[in-house]
Write a protein that holds these residues in place. Structure first.
Motif, PDB file in Angstrom:
ATOM      1  N   GLY A  37       0.926  -1.280  -0.068  1.00  0.00           N
ATOM      2  CA  GLY A  37       0.127  -0.086  -0.106  1.00  0.00           C
ATOM      3  C   GLY A  37       0.937   1.283   0.030  1.00  0.00           C
ATOM      4  O   GLY A  37       1.732   1.219   0.806  1.00  0.00           O
ATOM      5  N   LEU A  38       0.477   2.094  -0.818  1.00  0.00           N
ATOM      6  CA  LEU A  38       1.184   3.551  -1.125  1.00  0.00           C
ATOM      7  C   LEU A  38       0.427   4.638  -0.883  1.00  0.00           C
ATOM      8  O   LEU A  38      -0.630   4.491  -1.456  1.00  0.00           O
ATOM      9  CB  LEU A  38       2.099   3.458  -2.182  1.00  0.00           C
ATOM     10  N   ALA A  39       0.780   5.817  -0.573  1.00  0.00           N
ATOM     11  CA  ALA A  39      -0.072   7.012  -0.103  1.00  0.00           C
ATOM     12  C   ALA A  39       0.020   8.049  -1.510  1.00  0.00           C
ATOM     13  O   ALA A  39      -0.781   9.150  -1.241  1.00  0.00           O
ATOM     14  CB  ALA A  39       0.176   7.605   1.205  1.00  0.00           C
ATOM     15  N   SER A  40       0.846   7.823  -2.551  1.00  0.00           N
ATOM     16  CA  SER A  40       1.226   8.927  -3.308  1.00  0.00           C
ATOM     17  C   SER A  40       1.886   8.403  -4.424  1.00  0.00           C
ATOM     18  O   SER A  40       2.459   7.537  -4.372  1.00  0.00           O
ATOM     19  CB  SER A  40       1.869  10.077  -2.905  1.00  0.00           C
ATOM     20  N   ALA A  41       1.732   9.390  -5.648  1.00  0.00           N
ATOM     21  CA  ALA A  41       2.364   8.927  -6.997  1.00  0.00           C
ATOM     22  C   ALA A  41       3.958   8.843  -6.439  1.00  0.00           C
ATOM     23  O   ALA A  41       4.638   7.937  -7.086  1.00  0.00           O
ATOM     24  CB  ALA A  41       2.153   9.924  -7.773  1.00  0.00           C
ATOM     25  N   GLU A  42       4.553   9.610  -5.790  1.00  0.00           N
ATOM     26  CA  GLU A  42       5.903   9.711  -5.286  1.00  0.00           C
ATOM     27  C   GLU A  42       6.403   8.477  -4.791  1.00  0.00           C
ATOM     28  O   GLU A  42       7.402   7.696  -5.224  1.00  0.00           O
ATOM     29  CB  GLU A  42       6.301  11.031  -4.739  1.00  0.00           C
ATOM     30  N   ALA A  43       5.506   8.060  -3.737  1.00  0.00           N
ATOM     31  CA  ALA A  43       6.135   6.577  -3.238  1.00  0.00           C
ATOM     32  C   ALA A  43       5.849   5.758  -4.106  1.00  0.00           C
ATOM     33  O   ALA A  43       6.478   4.655  -4.079  1.00  0.00           O
ATOM     34  CB  ALA A  43       4.860   6.484  -2.028  1.00  0.00           C
ATOM     35  N   LEU A  44       4.880   5.435  -5.234  1.00  0.00           N
ATOM     36  CA  LEU A  44       4.585   4.608  -5.924  1.00  0.00           C
ATOM     37  C   LEU A  44       5.978   4.648  -6.925  1.00  0.00           C
ATOM     38  O   LEU A  44       6.656   3.466  -7.190  1.00  0.00           O
ATOM     39  CB  LEU A  44       3.592   4.569  -6.854  1.00  0.00           C
TER      40      LEU A  44
END
Length: 235
Positions: A37-44
């Motif tokens: 699970g990731l919270a943002s595009a940057e984290a992805l």
């Protein structure tokens, strides 16, 4: 190939609402999927720089870069399955989603059974593309290095002599084909003084390498820029 012959899909759920993200991850994990699970595009993008993914489940209403923008950039990788989630339905938004490269469009509240089946079906449908063309397929294009990395082999049994910088870049990218490599990592292998290296030089090197390959081979070099990360070798 049957569904049971496939490895469990590697799935990223990109959702900024913590509770919903946790629920989706839990539901898919219970069904045997390898989920993060990731919270943002940057984290992805950071996650993809070190770990390959098969399918990305994206909320359209992400903070910063929207899910539509992320889907458009992910489509450059070609082999990643994209499922867009939205709390707002409508034909216009659905059309936009498919236009930027989404494979599926689902509305909230999320039906977890439907999502799980969608992930399984999409993974099965995309499996041939993810695994590449069969070695018996005469259309298959295999890119490789020889002569300690100084020679590039590509389509039509042609070869290309590489400069030291070109050899270094391609060797690093070919270590993990299909997985983006950060600009920082590429610069680190190009020089032992990265703080003095102009990042624009990396873009110039890649541009010149593509030009040399295009003039030599029958197909372009599958070296693509991934915004916010760096470059990926995605045959």
């Amino acid at each position: 190939m049957s569904q049971h012959d496939l490895p469990s899909p590697r799935v990223a759920v990109v959702e900024d609402e913590d509770e919903l993200r946790g629920l989706i991850v839990e539901e898919l994990s219970e069904r045997g999927y390898d989920v993060v699970g990731l919270a943002s595009a940057e984290a992805l993008y950071r996650h993809m720089s070190v770990q390959a993914l098969d399918i990305v489940v994206l909320d359209i209403g992400l903070p910063g870069e929207s899910g539509l923008g992320v889907a458009s950039h992910l489509r450059q990788l070609a082999s990643v399955g994209i499922i867009l989630l939205t709390g707002r339905g409508g034909k216009k938004l659905m059309a936009q989603s498919f236009a930027v490269g989404a494979d599926l469009f689902l509305t909230k509240p999320v039906d977890y059974d439907v999502l799980a089946v969608a992930v399984a079906n999409l993974h099965r449908r995309l499996a041939p593309a993810m695994n590449g063309a069969s070695s018996d397929d005469p259309r298959a294009v295999v890119w490789s290095l020889s002569d300690a990395g100084w020679t590039l082999h590509g389509p039509d049994a042609r070869t290309l002599a590489l400069s030291e910088a070109e050899r270094t870049i391609l060797a690093r990218l070919l270590e993990q084909p299909g997985i983006p490599v950060s600009r920082t990592a590429l610069i680190d292998v190009l020089t032992d003084q990265p703080w003095d290296f102009d990042p624009h030089r990396l873009d110039v090197l890649v541009h010149r390498l593509r030009g040399k390959v295009n003039s030599r081979f029958s197909q372009p070099l599958p070296l693509r820029a991934v915004r916010g990360i760096g470059y990926v070798f995605a045959p």
